[in-house]
Design an enzyme around this catalytic site. Structure first.
Site, PDB file in Angstrom:
ATOM      1  N   HIS A 100       1.619  -1.045  -0.179  1.00  0.00           N
ATOM      2  CA  HIS A 100      -0.213   0.072  -0.024  1.00  0.00           C
ATOM      3  C   HIS A 100       0.584   1.143  -0.014  1.00  0.00           C
ATOM      4  O   HIS A 100       2.352   1.307   0.618  1.00  0.00           O
ATOM      5  CB  HIS A 100      -0.679  -0.072   1.152  1.00  0.00           C
ATOM      6  CG  HIS A 100      -1.891  -1.224   1.666  1.00  0.00           C
ATOM      7  ND1 HIS A 100      -1.218  -1.923   1.996  1.00  0.00           N
ATOM      8  CD2 HIS A 100      -3.242  -1.434   0.954  1.00  0.00           C
ATOM      9  CE1 HIS A 100      -2.325  -2.956   2.331  1.00  0.00           C
ATOM     10  NE2 HIS A 100      -3.575  -2.282   1.698  1.00  0.00           N
ATOM     11  N   ASP A 103       2.704   1.727   2.969  1.00  0.00           N
ATOM     12  CA  ASP A 103       3.272   0.639   4.033  1.00  0.00           C
ATOM     13  C   ASP A 103       4.525   1.731   3.233  1.00  0.00           C
ATOM     14  O   ASP A 103       5.664   1.656   4.801  1.00  0.00           O
ATOM     15  CB  ASP A 103       3.240  -0.314   3.266  1.00  0.00           C
ATOM     16  CG  ASP A 103       1.628  -0.918   3.555  1.00  0.00           C
ATOM     17  OD1 ASP A 103       1.207  -0.271   4.277  1.00  0.00           O
ATOM     18  OD2 ASP A 103       1.739  -2.026   2.701  1.00  0.00           O
ATOM     19  N   GLU A 231     -10.794  -7.292  -4.086  1.00  0.00           N
ATOM     20  CA  GLU A 231     -10.498  -8.380  -3.403  1.00  0.00           C
ATOM     21  C   GLU A 231     -12.113  -8.805  -2.120  1.00  0.00           C
ATOM     22  O   GLU A 231     -12.422  -7.527  -1.355  1.00  0.00           O
ATOM     23  CB  GLU A 231      -9.372  -7.505  -2.486  1.00  0.00           C
ATOM     24  CG  GLU A 231      -9.087  -8.912  -0.876  1.00  0.00           C
ATOM     25  CD  GLU A 231      -7.536  -8.745  -0.896  1.00  0.00           C
ATOM     26  OE1 GLU A 231      -6.786  -8.012  -1.366  1.00  0.00           O
ATOM     27  OE2 GLU A 231      -7.365  -8.771   0.759  1.00  0.00           O
ATOM     28  N   GLU A 267      -8.648 -13.846  -1.069  1.00  0.00           N
ATOM     29  CA  GLU A 267      -7.899 -13.992   0.416  1.00  0.00           C
ATOM     30  C   GLU A 267      -8.565 -15.696   1.455  1.00  0.00           C
ATOM     31  O   GLU A 267     -10.181 -15.036   2.058  1.00  0.00           O
ATOM     32  CB  GLU A 267      -8.312 -12.929   1.274  1.00  0.00           C
ATOM     33  CG  GLU A 267      -7.376 -13.027   2.361  1.00  0.00           C
ATOM     34  CD  GLU A 267      -6.301 -12.359   3.390  1.00  0.00           C
ATOM     35  OE1 GLU A 267      -6.863 -10.749   2.326  1.00  0.00           O
ATOM     36  OE2 GLU A 267      -7.029 -11.533   4.469  1.00  0.00           O
ATOM     37  N   HIS A 270     -10.455 -14.551   4.342  1.00  0.00           N
ATOM     38  CA  HIS A 270     -12.101 -13.754   3.898  1.00  0.00           C
ATOM     39  C   HIS A 270     -13.040 -14.520   3.745  1.00  0.00           C
ATOM     40  O   HIS A 270     -14.424 -14.473   3.980  1.00  0.00           O
ATOM     41  CB  HIS A 270     -11.644 -12.674   3.090  1.00  0.00           C
ATOM     42  CG  HIS A 270     -10.509 -11.562   3.015  1.00  0.00           C
ATOM     43  ND1 HIS A 270     -10.563 -10.368   2.603  1.00  0.00           N
ATOM     44  CD2 HIS A 270      -9.975 -11.433   4.459  1.00  0.00           C
ATOM     45  CE1 HIS A 270      -9.221  -9.392   2.744  1.00  0.00           C
ATOM     46  NE2 HIS A 270      -8.846 -10.227   3.985  1.00  0.00           N
ATOM     47  N   ASP A 295      -4.873 -13.988  -2.191  1.00  0.00           N
ATOM     48  CA  ASP A 295      -4.180 -13.576  -0.994  1.00  0.00           C
ATOM     49  C   ASP A 295      -3.728 -14.421  -0.352  1.00  0.00           C
ATOM     50  O   ASP A 295      -5.095 -14.935   0.555  1.00  0.00           O
ATOM     51  CB  ASP A 295      -4.598 -12.178  -0.432  1.00  0.00           C
ATOM     52  CG  ASP A 295      -4.505 -11.239  -0.744  1.00  0.00           C
ATOM     53  OD1 ASP A 295      -3.262 -10.929  -1.417  1.00  0.00           O
ATOM     54  OD2 ASP A 295      -4.840  -9.618  -0.044  1.00  0.00           O
ATOM     55  N   ASP A 306      -9.709 -11.775  10.920  1.00  0.00           N
ATOM     56  CA  ASP A 306      -9.064 -12.407  10.148  1.00  0.00           C
ATOM     57  C   ASP A 306      -8.105 -12.159  10.776  1.00  0.00           C
ATOM     58  O   ASP A 306      -7.384 -11.685  10.840  1.00  0.00           O
ATOM     59  CB  ASP A 306      -9.510 -10.919   9.217  1.00  0.00           C
ATOM     60  CG  ASP A 306      -8.975 -11.185   7.471  1.00  0.00           C
ATOM     61  OD1 ASP A 306      -8.806 -12.311   7.293  1.00  0.00           O
ATOM     62  OD2 ASP A 306      -8.509 -10.396   7.196  1.00  0.00           O
ATOM     63  N   ASP A 308      -5.466 -13.983   9.718  1.00  0.00           N
ATOM     64  CA  ASP A 308      -4.341 -13.848   8.667  1.00  0.00           C
ATOM     65  C   ASP A 308      -2.846 -14.565   9.397  1.00  0.00           C
ATOM     66  O   ASP A 308      -1.851 -13.837   9.182  1.00  0.00           O
ATOM     67  CB  ASP A 308      -3.851 -12.075   8.757  1.00  0.00           C
ATOM     68  CG  ASP A 308      -4.820 -11.249   7.546  1.00  0.00           C
ATOM     69  OD1 ASP A 308      -5.520 -11.953   7.012  1.00  0.00           O
ATOM     70  OD2 ASP A 308      -5.071 -10.893   8.184  1.00  0.00           O
ATOM     71  N   ASP A 338      -0.853 -12.866   2.372  1.00  0.00           N
ATOM     72  CA  ASP A 338      -1.485 -12.162   3.237  1.00  0.00           C
ATOM     73  C   ASP A 338      -1.142 -12.598   4.094  1.00  0.00           C
ATOM     74  O   ASP A 338      -2.055 -13.067   4.659  1.00  0.00           O
ATOM     75  CB  ASP A 338      -2.416 -11.060   2.184  1.00  0.00           C
ATOM     76  CG  ASP A 338      -2.826  -9.987   3.176  1.00  0.00           C
ATOM     77  OD1 ASP A 338      -2.525  -9.351   3.647  1.00  0.00           O
ATOM     78  OD2 ASP A 338      -4.024  -9.699   2.349  1.00  0.00           O
TER      79      ASP A 338
HETATM   80  C1  XLS Z   1      -7.501  -6.791   4.673  1.00  0.00           C
HETATM   81  C2  XLS Z   1      -6.804  -6.723   3.602  1.00  0.00           C
HETATM   82  C3  XLS Z   1      -5.494  -6.059   2.623  1.00  0.00           C
HETATM   83  C4  XLS Z   1      -5.185  -6.348   1.159  1.00  0.00           C
HETATM   84  C5  XLS Z   1      -5.066  -5.220   0.797  1.00  0.00           C
HETATM   85  O1  XLS Z   1      -8.554  -7.912   5.686  1.00  0.00           O
HETATM   86  O2  XLS Z   1      -6.576  -8.232   2.898  1.00  0.00           O
HETATM   87  O3  XLS Z   1      -4.221  -6.550   3.605  1.00  0.00           O
HETATM   88  O4  XLS Z   1      -5.681  -7.416   1.496  1.00  0.00           O
HETATM   89  O5  XLS Z   1      -5.559  -3.742   1.200  1.00  0.00           O
HETATM   90 NI    NI Z   2      -5.655  -9.662   1.347  1.00  0.00          NI
HETATM   91 NI    NI Z   3      -7.057  -9.914   5.254  1.00  0.00          NI
END
Ligand code: XLS
Ligand code: NI
Ligand code: NI
Length: 436
Positions: A100, A103, A231, A267, A270, A295, A306, A308, A338
């Site tokens: 991003h 970032d 996404e 993802e 998600h 992702d 989430d 991750d 991700d």
């Molecule tokens: C958040 C998203 C984010 C996107 C990029 O949950 O996964 O990380 O991949 O903005």
């Molecule tokens: Ni993501």
């Molecule tokens: Ni995410």
């Protein structure tokens, strides 16, 4: 200067290796179904979790040890961090990264200053890309952290937040283009609602579509030909995210005439938050010709948010790669991690362990999926399941030669439908386990 002096380039050592800092399955040059593993998997490291994540949670501050950080939010620190990021990605042997705008560079007091900061770090990213050959999988803009976006960006009730977001994405597209980025992602951020009493949903969705059309138009204007992605995520940070799942995204894209311009970046965590499996989301996207990128991460079965986490479940990666192979691969998308290390895994070396595990899990998933396809038994079971559609009646229906009346006539004559055959779910599940 090196940030990881004790780490050499991570190498493929095969399944007999007991070295935790080696690949046991990911062998970049190994050919599977006519392409190298590197070409199939197109691994990518995310800047946000891996180089900005500190391990903070609602109960305490960050725990991560990152000796290269000087503790300031300066451009110099950001530039130095960028060099560290490339040292990491190069030693890992991942060909791509994603970021991003916020970032990589600190936000300044004004948009002008912010753009200047971004340019100063993008200069370093460009140098490092040239030095290492690492490429940008996709860029994106952070349209959710700054308080100006508290009500959303493209869906904000404040038209100046919409305008600021437009300026931000314009710049992010320019930077992505300058770095040769192969894609650009829109994740929903705060585009959604907390409460419908204060929300004009239709108006917000119209605005979101208008925003995406502006992005597509601007990409054309500057000659950016990378793939746009949307996404899906059902909740978090808002109670209901507009891009809630693959099907909702596809419906939105179709309604607003955007199908030709965006594909889906799916993802895993998600998908599961939406009450689906990742395999389901991949099949929905693949069937619509809209499977763009992954992702790669995983949630925790017992936690409803989430998390991750890095993917290590071979069954999951097998399902992912089976769908990916079925729909012809991910390029120009990739397998983008991700994912973040746990708060308790605070040492820099944990970043290596996490990515090595994810890459090996996907490499193994790829090999297993290819073996399932080469063997052909699964395909023939599925084909058999639909085999009576090859009959005169079935081909007639599929060929559009029937209507309710003609079908009624046939069934009145026959009296009842042919008997069903077993779905063989358990047999198929047992068969899949024989490849693992
Ligand atoms: C958040 C998203 C984010 C996107 C990029 O949950 O996964 O990380 O991949 O903005
Ligand atoms: Ni993501
Ligand atoms: Ni995410």
């Amino acid at each position: 200067m090196t940030a990881f002096p004790e780490i050499d380039r991570i190498r493929f050592e095969g399944t007999d290796s007991t070295n935790p800092l080696a690949f046991r399955h990911y062998n970049a040059e190994e050919v599977v179904e006519g392409k190298t593993m590197a070409e199939h998997l197109r691994f990518s490291v995310v800047y946000w979790h891996t180089f900005r994540g500190q391990g903070a949670d609602p109960f305490g501050p960050g725990t991560a040890l990152r000796p290269w950080e000087d503790g300031t939010d300066s451009v110099e620190n950001a530039q130095n961090r960028a060099r560290v990021a490339f040292e990491f990605i190069e030693k890992l042997g991942a060909p791509y990264y994603a970021f991003h705008d916020r970032d990589v560079a600190p936000e300044g007091a004004s948009l002008t200053e912010t753009n200047k900061n971004l340019d100063a770090v993008v200069g370093v990213l460009k140098e490092e890309q040239q030095r290492t050959g690492i490429k940008l999988l996709w860029g994106t803009a952070n349209l959710f952290s700054n308080p100006r976006y508290m009500h959303g960006a493209a869906t904000s009730p404040n038209c100046e937040a919409f305008a600021f977001a437009a300026a931000q994405v314009k710049k992010a597209l320019e930077v992505t283009h300058e770095l040769g980025g192969e894609g650009y992602t829109f994740w929903g951020g705060r585009e959604g609602y907390q409460n419908l009493w204060n929300t004009n949903m239709k108006r917000e969705l119209d605005h979101l579509a208008m925003f995406l059309h502006m992005a597509v138009d601007y990409a054309k204007e500057i000659g950016f030909t990378g793939q746009f992605y949307i996404e899906p995520k059902p909740k978090e940070p808002t109670k209901h995210q507009y891009d809630s799942d693959a099907a909702a995204c596809l419906n939105f894209l179709r309604q607003y005439d955007l199908m030709d311009h965006l594909k889906l970046n799916l993802e895993t965590n998600h998908a599961t938050l939406a009450g689906h499996t990742m395999q389901h989301e991949l099949e929905v996207a693949g069937g619509a010709g809209a499977l763009g990128s992954i992702d790669a991460n995983t949630g925790d079965m017992l936690l409803g948010w989430d998390t991750d986490q890095f993917p290590t479940d071979i069954y999951l990666t097998t399902q992912c790669m089976h769908s990916v192979l079925k729909y012809g691969g991910l390029a120009p998308g990739g397998v983008n991690f991700d994912a973040k290390v746990r708060r308790e895994s605070f040492e820099p070396i944990d970043l290596f362990h996490a990515h090595i595990g994810g890459m090996d899990a996907f490499a193994r998933g790829l090999k297993i999926a290819a073996a399932i396809r080469a063997d052909g038994r699964l395909d023939s079971i599925v084909n058999d399941r639909y085999s009576n559609w090859e009959s005169e009646l079935g081909t007639g229906i599929e060929g559009g030669k029937h209507d309710f009346s003609s079908l009624e006539k046939i069934m009145l004559e026959k009296g009842d439908a042919a008997t069903n055959v077993s779905g063989r779910q358990e047999m198929i599940e047992n068969l899949i386990n024989t490849y693992l």
